[in-house]
Design an enzyme around this catalytic site. Sequence first.
Site, PDB file in Angstrom:
ATOM      1  N   LYS A 198       0.816  -1.220   0.000  1.00 18.21           N
ATOM      2  CA  LYS A 198       0.000   0.000   0.000  1.00 18.21           C
ATOM      3  C   LYS A 198       0.854   1.277   0.000  1.00 18.21           C
ATOM      4  CE  LYS A 198      -4.050  -1.969  -0.108  1.00 18.21           C
ATOM      5  NZ  LYS A 198      -3.767  -3.308  -0.653  1.00 18.21           N
TER       6      LYS A 198
HETATM    7  C1  LIG Z   1      -9.768  -2.645  -2.080  1.00 20.43           C
HETATM    8  C2  LIG Z   1      -9.222  -3.399  -0.914  1.00 20.43           C
HETATM    9  N1  LIG Z   1      -9.991  -3.570   0.162  1.00 20.43           N
HETATM   10  C3  LIG Z   1      -9.539  -4.222   1.243  1.00 20.43           C
HETATM   11  C4  LIG Z   1      -8.279  -4.753   1.293  1.00 20.43           C
HETATM   12  C5  LIG Z   1      -7.829  -5.505   2.497  1.00 20.43           C
HETATM   13  O1  LIG Z   1      -6.735  -4.868   3.105  1.00 20.43           O
HETATM   14  P1  LIG Z   1      -5.859  -5.654   4.186  1.00 20.43           P
HETATM   15  O2  LIG Z   1      -4.893  -6.512   3.461  1.00 20.43           O
HETATM   16  O3  LIG Z   1      -5.179  -4.547   4.954  1.00 20.43           O
HETATM   17  O4  LIG Z   1      -6.796  -6.414   5.016  1.00 20.43           O
HETATM   18  C6  LIG Z   1      -7.435  -4.599   0.199  1.00 20.43           C
HETATM   19  C7  LIG Z   1      -6.080  -5.170   0.223  1.00 20.43           C
HETATM   20  O5  LIG Z   1      -5.405  -5.378  -0.716  1.00 20.43           O
HETATM   21  C8  LIG Z   1      -7.917  -3.909  -0.936  1.00 20.43           C
HETATM   22  O6  LIG Z   1      -7.130  -3.735  -2.013  1.00 20.43           O
END
Ligand SMILES: Cc1ncc(COP(=O)(O)O)c(C=O)c1O
Length: 397
Positions: A198
């Site tokens: 990210k």
């Molecule tokens: C659009 C979106 N939502 C939610 C998530 C979930 O994030 P996390 O990996 O921090 O749980 C991601 C992760 O890649 C994502 O790209």
Amino acid sequence: MTQLVDGAAKTAFRRRSDFLVFGSPAIEDAEIAEVVACLKGGWIGTGPKAAQFEREFAAYKGVSQAVAVSSCTAALHLSILAAGLMQGDEVITTPMTFCATVNAILHAGATPVLADVDPRTMNIDPQSVERKITKKTKALLPVHFAGRPCEMDELAAIARKHGLKIIEDCAHAIETEYCGRKAGTFGDFGCFSFYVTKNIITGEGGMVVAAGERESARIKVLALHGMSKDAWKRFGDEGYKHYEVVECGFKYNMMDLQAVIGLQQLKRIDAYWKRREQIWQQYDEAFAKLPIGLPAAPAADTQHAYHLYTILVDGARTGVSRDQFLTGMTARNIGVGVHYRSVPEHQYYQERFGWRPSDFPHAAKIGQQTISLPLSAKLTDADVQDVIAAVRDTLGL
Ligand SMILES: Cc1ncc(COP(=O)(O)O)c(C=O)c1O
């Protein structure tokens, strides 16, 4: 052509040992020093550094409070619970997202409903949302795809009209703004990710910005087993404090060991954003005349977070299929991503909900043609040139 795609590159490309890892984050000496200090400091679990990261993230967003959690998935799950959604309540979201968005709705016991995307912006289409509203709809869960803000005025109007909560998935959108407002502050909850790929990272990690104080406090309790407020202080030097379990919560807390990374990264958020913007513009220029689809230019009065640079490769136009293109880039030692095959392409959702990709034609088409090119602030100018050369070479140009 096939020969090129399969890896017999025309020009000498990066060495295998120099493989450009997709989404590899910029990590600097300050983070490393802080991690070492934290490890040596006697306390690596949730504590004062996580609390400091919450305060500094809230200040960045211009809000009074934020709750640090273990992931954006956890942030979404807890937000849906704190929004008061119950079994059978429907949440409208996008098919052009990571499975975590839909899974979080399911974890909370609610029912996901998909609305198709705008083919140009790749964000949820408000008109499609309107068509999906039923008596059971209780919330909208827009995803600011790739860092481009959704049409929040239109979505907010729909939410007002139907009395819906808004939970923003800001996993791509820490720096995103729309008409002067920051992503995550439009609706009732904004959920952020600090996953390794990210814009700023803590390894794994997430944050919730909740508009309501009560909801924010509840999320804090739910993120640590449902133990009463500030239970994390129980091992501190103020003396042991008993806690009460007030709800059946989750193990979704962020460690200080993660927060110290986030605190350093937050200091460089604007510099990293500017670097990604530069790379984005270099790609735009280099690819302008190629027979591939490019991301839509950012809209006026918005700030794009430049999280993903996604191109569309249509085999009928290029003679190279998307999957051949993925293989060709990898063979040239450039890591690439797919964000995303549309949610209804996945077996689980097909079996459980009967979703078919063809019911969401815009998302399906994007999902079959999309490729994400490296866009980390860590990329050097030479890396960017390698990506550009590899794209051209893979297309046989
Ligand atoms: C659009 C979106 N939502 C939610 C998530 C979930 O994030 P996390 O990996 O921090 O749980 C991601 C992760 O890649 C994502 O790209």
